[in-house]
Design a protein around this motif. Structure first.
Motif, mmCIF file in Angstrom:
data_model
loop_
_atom_site.group_PDB
_atom_site.id
_atom_site.type_symbol
_atom_site.label_atom_id
_atom_site.label_comp_id
_atom_site.label_asym_id
_atom_site.label_seq_id
_atom_site.Cartn_x
_atom_site.Cartn_y
_atom_site.Cartn_z
ATOM 1 N N MET A 17 0.847 -1.182 0.000
ATOM 2 C CA MET A 17 0.000 0.000 0.000
ATOM 3 C C MET A 17 0.881 1.229 0.000
ATOM 4 O O MET A 17 1.830 1.311 0.746
ATOM 5 N N THR A 18 0.560 2.177 -0.828
ATOM 6 C CA THR A 18 1.209 3.473 -0.798
ATOM 7 C C THR A 18 0.278 4.411 -0.058
ATOM 8 O O THR A 18 -0.866 4.589 -0.447
ATOM 9 N N MET A 19 0.754 5.007 0.992
ATOM 10 C CA MET A 19 -0.115 5.904 1.745
ATOM 11 C C MET A 19 -0.164 7.281 1.109
ATOM 12 O O MET A 19 -1.188 7.896 1.041
ATOM 13 N N PHE A 20 0.981 7.783 0.637
ATOM 14 C CA PHE A 20 0.997 9.093 0.007
ATOM 15 C C PHE A 20 1.676 8.967 -1.339
ATOM 16 O O PHE A 20 2.666 8.265 -1.472
ATOM 17 N N GLN A 21 1.131 9.647 -2.310
ATOM 18 C CA GLN A 21 1.636 9.493 -3.660
ATOM 19 C C GLN A 21 1.417 10.803 -4.407
ATOM 20 O O GLN A 21 0.408 11.476 -4.223
ATOM 21 N N TYR A 22 2.397 11.170 -5.260
ATOM 22 C CA TYR A 22 2.197 12.320 -6.132
ATOM 23 C C TYR A 22 1.243 11.894 -7.237
ATOM 24 O O TYR A 22 1.526 10.966 -7.975
ATOM 25 N N VAL A 23 0.117 12.544 -7.329
ATOM 26 C CA VAL A 23 -0.839 12.169 -8.367
ATOM 27 C C VAL A 23 -0.899 13.206 -9.476
ATOM 28 O O VAL A 23 -1.494 12.955 -10.497
ATOM 29 N N ARG A 24 -0.300 14.337 -9.254
ATOM 30 C CA ARG A 24 -0.213 15.359 -10.302
ATOM 31 C C ARG A 24 1.237 15.804 -10.409
ATOM 32 O O ARG A 24 1.652 16.759 -9.767
ATOM 33 N N ALA A 79 -6.574 -1.691 -8.667
ATOM 34 C CA ALA A 79 -7.025 -0.449 -9.312
ATOM 35 C C ALA A 79 -8.450 -0.088 -8.913
ATOM 36 O O ALA A 79 -8.768 1.078 -8.686
ATOM 37 N N ALA A 80 -9.311 -1.079 -8.797
ATOM 38 C CA ALA A 80 -10.720 -0.818 -8.481
ATOM 39 C C ALA A 80 -10.927 -0.401 -7.032
ATOM 40 O O ALA A 80 -11.938 0.215 -6.708
ATOM 41 N N THR A 81 -9.987 -0.726 -6.160
ATOM 42 C CA THR A 81 -10.184 -0.433 -4.732
ATOM 43 C C THR A 81 -9.169 0.570 -4.180
ATOM 44 O O THR A 81 -9.127 0.798 -2.978
ATOM 45 N N THR A 82 -8.370 1.175 -5.039
ATOM 46 C CA THR A 82 -7.441 2.218 -4.616
ATOM 47 C C THR A 82 -8.155 3.560 -4.668
ATOM 48 O O THR A 82 -8.890 3.841 -5.608
ATOM 49 N N ALA A 83 -7.935 4.387 -3.649
ATOM 50 C CA ALA A 83 -8.617 5.681 -3.578
ATOM 51 C C ALA A 83 -7.631 6.796 -3.258
ATOM 52 O O ALA A 83 -6.717 6.620 -2.450
ATOM 53 N N HIS A 84 -7.826 7.941 -3.911
ATOM 54 C CA HIS A 84 -7.077 9.161 -3.610
ATOM 55 C C HIS A 84 -8.025 10.082 -2.849
ATOM 56 O O HIS A 84 -9.158 10.285 -3.266
ATOM 57 N N VAL A 85 -7.553 10.649 -1.750
ATOM 58 C CA VAL A 85 -8.387 11.488 -0.895
ATOM 59 C C VAL A 85 -7.852 12.923 -0.940
ATOM 60 O O VAL A 85 -6.696 13.150 -0.590
ATOM 61 N N PRO A 86 -8.663 13.897 -1.343
ATOM 62 C CA PRO A 86 -8.188 15.289 -1.320
ATOM 63 C C PRO A 86 -7.913 15.739 0.114
ATOM 64 O O PRO A 86 -8.638 15.355 1.039
ATOM 65 N N TRP A 87 -6.878 16.540 0.303
ATOM 66 C CA TRP A 87 -6.557 17.027 1.648
ATOM 67 C C TRP A 87 -7.727 17.765 2.273
ATOM 68 O O TRP A 87 -7.883 17.768 3.494
ATOM 69 N N THR A 88 -8.566 18.392 1.465
ATOM 70 C CA THR A 88 -9.719 19.122 2.004
ATOM 71 C C THR A 88 -10.710 18.202 2.694
ATOM 72 O O THR A 88 -11.549 18.654 3.460
ATOM 73 N N GLU A 89 -10.628 16.885 2.425
ATOM 74 C CA GLU A 89 -11.519 15.913 3.051
ATOM 75 C C GLU A 89 -10.857 15.176 4.208
ATOM 76 O O GLU A 89 -11.440 14.247 4.766
ATOM 77 N N VAL A 90 -9.657 15.565 4.588
ATOM 78 C CA VAL A 90 -8.936 14.857 5.639
ATOM 79 C C VAL A 90 -9.036 15.643 6.948
ATOM 80 O O VAL A 90 -8.566 16.759 7.048
ATOM 81 N N GLU A 91 -9.680 15.033 7.936
ATOM 82 C CA GLU A 91 -9.742 15.637 9.266
ATOM 83 C C GLU A 91 -8.549 15.205 10.114
ATOM 84 O O GLU A 91 -8.056 15.971 10.930
ATOM 85 N N GLY A 110 -4.064 2.404 -0.831
ATOM 86 C CA GLY A 110 -3.855 1.291 -1.740
ATOM 87 C C GLY A 110 -4.954 0.252 -1.596
ATOM 88 O O GLY A 110 -5.522 0.078 -0.522
ATOM 89 N N GLY A 111 -5.254 -0.418 -2.676
ATOM 90 C CA GLY A 111 -6.369 -1.351 -2.693
ATOM 91 C C GLY A 111 -5.987 -2.784 -2.398
ATOM 92 O O GLY A 111 -4.843 -3.108 -2.099
#
Length: 126
Positions: free
Chosen positions: A1-8, A26-38, A19-20
């Motif tokens: 699992m990669t916890m943090f990744q450059y996506v742009r 691929a179907a279960t990997t998710a990127h979370v915007p920082w604005t959604e991280v509490e 990581g999924g």
């Protein structure tokens, strides 16, 4: 699992990446915007040999993450996942992963979170 990744790569924007499953990565990997991280939360699953977990705590009204089952059966499985994972908050089930097969460096994690999202806490409940 990669916890943090450059996506742009063009602007080197870093997103938390969950990581999924190895069978459907691929179907279960998710990127979370920082604005959604509490908060980024670390905890231990007491039932499975004290297995460490990491998760991203998101607002209650955040949309489901990519790959999160939303059907009644999926919600039932999420409830089961909450019970089994030992997560301190049910929101961490969809946005959490076991630290299994890779090494977590808590100091590096805290530095990355502080650099890219200074208002986000890393809660170590292990």
């Amino acid at each position: 699992m990669t916890m943090f990744q450059y996506v742009r790569p063009e602007n080197r924007e870093l997103f938390p990446t969950l990581g999924g499953s190895p069978l459907r990565y691929a179907a279960t990997t998710a990127h979370v915007p920082w604005t959604e991280v509490e908060a980024v939360v670390l905890w231990r699953q007491q039932t499975a040999q004290n297995l460490p977990w990491i998760g991203v705590l998101r607002p209650h009204d955040a949309p489901p993450l990519h790959g999160t089952p939303t059907s009644p059966a999926g919600k039932l499985m999420a409830g089961f996942g909450y019970a089994v994972s030992g997560a301190p908050d049910p929101r961490l089930v969809a946005a959490g992963r076991a630290v299994n097969g890779w090494r977590l460096d808590p100091d590096r994690l805290a530095a990355v979170v502080h650099r890219h999202a200074p208002g986000v806490q890393v809660r170590d409940l292990r």
